[in-house]
Design a protein around this motif. Sequence first.
Motif, PDB file in Angstrom:
ATOM      1  N   GLN A 100     -45.313 -33.253  32.078  1.00 64.81           N
ATOM      2  CA  GLN A 100     -44.977 -34.650  31.848  1.00 64.81           C
ATOM      3  C   GLN A 100     -45.391 -35.489  33.047  1.00 64.81           C
ATOM      4  O   GLN A 100     -45.455 -35.008  34.172  1.00 64.81           O
ATOM      5  CB  GLN A 100     -43.492 -34.813  31.564  1.00 64.81           C
ATOM      6  CG  GLN A 100     -42.581 -34.191  32.600  1.00 64.81           C
ATOM      7  CD  GLN A 100     -41.136 -34.330  32.215  1.00 64.81           C
ATOM      8  OE1 GLN A 100     -40.752 -35.355  31.680  1.00 64.81           O
ATOM      9  NE2 GLN A 100     -40.338 -33.310  32.487  1.00 64.81           N
ATOM     10  N   GLY A 102     -45.045 -38.507  35.818  1.00 58.25           N
ATOM     11  CA  GLY A 102     -43.965 -38.948  36.679  1.00 58.25           C
ATOM     12  C   GLY A 102     -44.217 -38.508  38.108  1.00 58.25           C
ATOM     13  O   GLY A 102     -45.119 -37.719  38.389  1.00 58.25           O
ATOM     14  N   HIS A 104     -41.808 -37.066  40.006  1.00 63.98           N
ATOM     15  CA  HIS A 104     -40.846 -36.030  40.381  1.00 63.98           C
ATOM     16  C   HIS A 104     -41.599 -34.750  40.745  1.00 63.98           C
ATOM     17  O   HIS A 104     -42.797 -34.645  40.472  1.00 63.98           O
ATOM     18  CB  HIS A 104     -39.865 -35.785  39.228  1.00 63.98           C
ATOM     19  CG  HIS A 104     -40.552 -35.369  37.959  1.00 63.98           C
ATOM     20  ND1 HIS A 104     -41.130 -36.285  37.101  1.00 63.98           N
ATOM     21  CD2 HIS A 104     -40.761 -34.151  37.426  1.00 63.98           C
ATOM     22  CE1 HIS A 104     -41.667 -35.637  36.082  1.00 63.98           C
ATOM     23  NE2 HIS A 104     -41.462 -34.339  36.258  1.00 63.98           N
ATOM     24  N   GLY A 107     -44.376 -33.344  38.542  1.00 60.48           N
ATOM     25  CA  GLY A 107     -44.849 -34.429  37.684  1.00 60.48           C
ATOM     26  C   GLY A 107     -46.332 -34.685  37.894  1.00 60.48           C
ATOM     27  O   GLY A 107     -46.885 -34.414  38.951  1.00 60.48           O
ATOM     28  N   TRP A 108     -46.963 -35.227  36.867  1.00 57.79           N
ATOM     29  CA  TRP A 108     -48.409 -35.430  36.885  1.00 57.79           C
ATOM     30  C   TRP A 108     -48.796 -36.858  37.239  1.00 57.79           C
ATOM     31  O   TRP A 108     -49.862 -37.333  36.874  1.00 57.79           O
ATOM     32  CB  TRP A 108     -49.001 -35.021  35.538  1.00 57.79           C
ATOM     33  CG  TRP A 108     -49.038 -33.542  35.382  1.00 57.79           C
ATOM     34  CD1 TRP A 108     -47.977 -32.724  35.157  1.00 57.79           C
ATOM     35  CD2 TRP A 108     -50.173 -32.698  35.486  1.00 57.79           C
ATOM     36  NE1 TRP A 108     -48.382 -31.427  35.103  1.00 57.79           N
ATOM     37  CE2 TRP A 108     -49.727 -31.379  35.295  1.00 57.79           C
ATOM     38  CE3 TRP A 108     -51.513 -32.914  35.715  1.00 57.79           C
ATOM     39  CZ2 TRP A 108     -50.588 -30.295  35.335  1.00 57.79           C
ATOM     40  CZ3 TRP A 108     -52.364 -31.833  35.741  1.00 57.79           C
ATOM     41  CH2 TRP A 108     -51.907 -30.535  35.558  1.00 57.79           C
TER      42      TRP A 108
END
Length: 116
Positions: A100, A102, A104, A107-108
């Motif tokens: 996903q 994002g 975080h 994350g991507w």
Amino acid sequence: MSKMDIDYQVLHDAFFRFQTKPRLSSHGDLYYEGKEFEVQMKEKRPGTLSDELKQALGMPSEGVPMPPPWLINMQRYGPPPSYPNLKIPGLNAPIPTGAQFGYHPGGWGKPPVDEF
């Protein structure tokens, strides 16, 4: 005077039986010191990460794929100019299933604004 104990059959085999030709440079190539020790990258392709590189970067090889650490900078500054047609997941290609977008951990980065 000391004499050396030479096995002439082994010496003959080394020079005439097991000898291999060295790799020669092609016509027009510039030779420089240490050129014969360079690694040929015929089996490597840009954009693919080997298992050794993933392990060195701390990326898991199984489970949810983790983005490479340079993806955020590629999203900010663009793909490398040497490879304009290179498909990079998260930049100009879809991200893997289960991942996903994002910022975080895992994350991507930023979702793309246009279609792939």
